[in-house]
Design an enzyme around this catalytic site. Structure first.
Site, PDB file in Angstrom:
ATOM      1  CE  LYS A  74      -8.898  -3.680  44.836  1.00  0.00           C
ATOM      2  NZ  LYS A  74      -7.886  -2.090  44.811  1.00  0.00           N
ATOM      3  N   GLY A  76      -9.230  -4.301  37.696  1.00  0.00           N
ATOM      4  CA  GLY A  76      -8.576  -2.869  36.474  1.00  0.00           C
ATOM      5  C   GLY A  76      -9.401  -1.002  36.849  1.00  0.00           C
ATOM      6  CB  THR A  78      -8.512   2.421  39.751  1.00  0.00           C
ATOM      7  OG1 THR A  78      -9.648   1.824  41.211  1.00  0.00           O
ATOM      8  CG2 THR A  78      -8.018   4.078  40.249  1.00  0.00           C
ATOM      9  CG  HIS A 137     -17.416  -4.580  42.879  1.00  0.00           C
ATOM     10  ND1 HIS A 137     -16.491  -3.733  41.578  1.00  0.00           N
ATOM     11  CD2 HIS A 137     -16.723  -3.175  43.687  1.00  0.00           C
ATOM     12  CE1 HIS A 137     -15.505  -3.290  41.633  1.00  0.00           C
ATOM     13  NE2 HIS A 137     -15.261  -2.558  43.080  1.00  0.00           N
ATOM     14  CE1 TYR A 228      -4.941  -3.451  35.461  1.00  0.00           C
ATOM     15  CE2 TYR A 228      -3.588  -5.428  34.953  1.00  0.00           C
ATOM     16  CZ  TYR A 228      -3.957  -3.822  35.094  1.00  0.00           C
ATOM     17  OH  TYR A 228      -2.674  -3.053  36.114  1.00  0.00           O
TER      18      TYR A 228
HETATM   19  P1  A3P Z   1      -2.229  -5.192  41.494  1.00  0.00           P
HETATM   20  O1  A3P Z   1      -2.354  -5.261  42.588  1.00  0.00           O
HETATM   21  O2  A3P Z   1      -1.978  -6.651  39.996  1.00  0.00           O
HETATM   22  O3  A3P Z   1      -0.734  -4.100  41.024  1.00  0.00           O
HETATM   23  P2  A3P Z   1      -8.797  -1.866  41.085  1.00  0.00           P
HETATM   24  O4  A3P Z   1      -8.954  -0.355  40.156  1.00  0.00           O
HETATM   25  O5  A3P Z   1      -9.994  -3.208  40.157  1.00  0.00           O
HETATM   26  O6  A3P Z   1      -9.078  -2.049  42.736  1.00  0.00           O
HETATM   27  O7  A3P Z   1      -8.094  -3.077  40.631  1.00  0.00           O
HETATM   28  C1  A3P Z   1      -6.567  -2.753  40.779  1.00  0.00           C
HETATM   29  C2  A3P Z   1      -5.285  -3.372  40.479  1.00  0.00           C
HETATM   30  O8  A3P Z   1      -5.499  -2.581  39.320  1.00  0.00           O
HETATM   31  C3  A3P Z   1      -4.013  -3.375  40.642  1.00  0.00           C
HETATM   32  O9  A3P Z   1      -3.509  -4.381  40.451  1.00  0.00           O
HETATM   33  C4  A3P Z   1      -3.332  -1.877  40.455  1.00  0.00           C
HETATM   34  O10 A3P Z   1      -2.284  -2.005  40.533  1.00  0.00           O
HETATM   35  C5  A3P Z   1      -3.834  -1.525  39.186  1.00  0.00           C
HETATM   36  N1  A3P Z   1      -3.926  -0.353  38.498  1.00  0.00           N
HETATM   37  C6  A3P Z   1      -4.612   0.474  39.250  1.00  0.00           C
HETATM   38  N2  A3P Z   1      -4.481   1.531  38.837  1.00  0.00           N
HETATM   39  C7  A3P Z   1      -3.969   1.180  37.611  1.00  0.00           C
HETATM   40  C8  A3P Z   1      -3.807   1.979  36.318  1.00  0.00           C
HETATM   41  N3  A3P Z   1      -4.120   3.614  36.553  1.00  0.00           N
HETATM   42  N4  A3P Z   1      -3.195   1.505  35.484  1.00  0.00           N
HETATM   43  C9  A3P Z   1      -3.123  -0.330  35.120  1.00  0.00           C
HETATM   44  N5  A3P Z   1      -3.074  -0.694  36.169  1.00  0.00           N
HETATM   45  C10 A3P Z   1      -3.587   0.040  37.243  1.00  0.00           C
END
Ligand code: A3P
Length: 340
Positions: A74, A76, A78, A137, A228
């Protein structure tokens, strides 16, 4: 610990015995009903601790051209997976935008080592064309030695702990096993105490961040440390920096043709979130792809945490500060404003 791929039945039995003994001896906690064990200095989901983590640690052989994306969940991951994949494969940008990202979630393009590749098998990774793109992770102290000793590169993404915590809570509330529980203040408060003590998947926060950050300071060719918030604030400059580090710099011609901005647009939250594969697809067995895309905002924590709750994170900030770390982009004044 025993080899994670036992060769015959007696070795297998011995190995399972060892695992059971080990599990009994480890400190345990729960995170949104999921069991965690304190293993090798971090809180590891019990479901992946033995076979997956140990198989990855024992068998993964890094090569010099590998790129490993490291992160806490969580933060960033993805987003970075979509960017890294696109940077490397951008000769076929229209193929990526028209087909690949439309049919595959970014986690399918950059496979996670302990959550995907080493789940129930020992994959043959030798035939993957270079550069191989992987993600983990695990904290720096626990990644396989070959990652550290080879010339492979690591990109680390961090995110301020308050937004990270809120994002983690939303994600875990949606986990299949939790059957979409309603995330209320009591639940947030209960888990905040755990988070601030480092008890959440792959925590403690400060250890995870500092492990990679220290390495990025000592060895900047090896580890690129990203925030991020920085990526959100200066996406163009960050994408170029990322591509340079990976050895795939943008040419002047590409710059003129706006390829950098095209990639940023393609991998934006808005764009990925709207793709059918990310609305209704399911890559991991425990949650739908849609749970990976939410708001992606900096400072979303202010919508959930009271000023006194936010103070609970002071200890984390203090530990980071004492280690000499400060966020380059996260505005901690925001925190102090809210806690006045
Ligand atoms: P939020 O829950 O604050 O919206 P991870 O990919 O490490 O699981 O992190 C998920 C977080 O990154 C979520 O944050 C998600 O909305 C955000 N996120 C996913 N894809 C994104 C993108 N393309 N650009 C910016 N933020 C992104």
């Amino acid at each position: 610990m025993a080899d994670s791929q036992p060769k015959d039945r007696s070795t297998h039995e011995q190995w399972e015995d060892e695992l059971q003994q080990l599990q009994l001896s480890l400190p345990k906690e729960e995170w949104f009903k999921a069991p965690l064990c304190f293993y090798q200095g971090f809180w590891c989901p019990t479901s992946i601790i033995y076979k997956e983590v140990s198989a990855f640690q024992n068998h993964f052989q890094a090569t010099d051209t590998d790129l490993i994306l490291a992160s806490l969940p969580k933060t960033g991951t993805t987003w970075l997976k979509s960017l890294i994949y696109t940077i490397v494969n951008r000769k076929n940008l229209s193929e990526i935008s028209q087909h690949i990202l439309r049919s595959k979630n970014p986690h399918e393009l950059v496979l996670h080592l302990e959550y995907k590749l080493y789940v129930n098998n020992q994959p043959d990774l030798t035939n993957i064309p270079s550069p191989r793109l992987f993600a983990t992770h695990l904290p720096y102290s626990t990644i396989p030695k070959s990652i550290k000793t080879s010339k492979c590169r690591i990109v680390y993404i961090c995110r301020n702990p308050l937004d990270n915590f809120i994002s983690v809570c939303h994600f875990w509330a949606l986990f299949d096993m939790n059957k979409g529980i309603k995330l209320d203040m009591d639940m947030i408060e209960e888990h905040m105490h755990k988070y601030c003590k480092g008890i959440f998947p792959h925590g403690p926060y400060d250890d995870h961040l500092l492990g990679y950050w220290k390495e990025s300071i000592e060895n900047p060719q090896k580890v690129l440390f990203l925030e991020y918030e920085g990526l959100k604030k200066e996406p163009h400059a960050h994408l170029k920096k990322l591509a340079d580090f990976m050895g795939y710099p943008f040419s002047e011609e590409e710059e003129k043709e706006n390829v950098v901005d095209e990639i940023l647009e393609l991998c934006s939250l808005k764009n990925l979130k709207e793709m059918e594969v990310n609305k209704s697809g399911k890559f991991y067995p425990w949650f739908g792809n849609n749970t990976l895309f939410r708001k992606g905002e900096v400072g979303d924590w202010t919508n959930y945490l009271t000023p006194s709750m936010a103070k609970g994170f002071d200890e984390i900030h203090e530990k980071l500060k004492n280690a000499g770390f400060s966020f380059g982009y996260y505005d901690s004044n925001l925190l102090f404003e809210a806690t006045k």
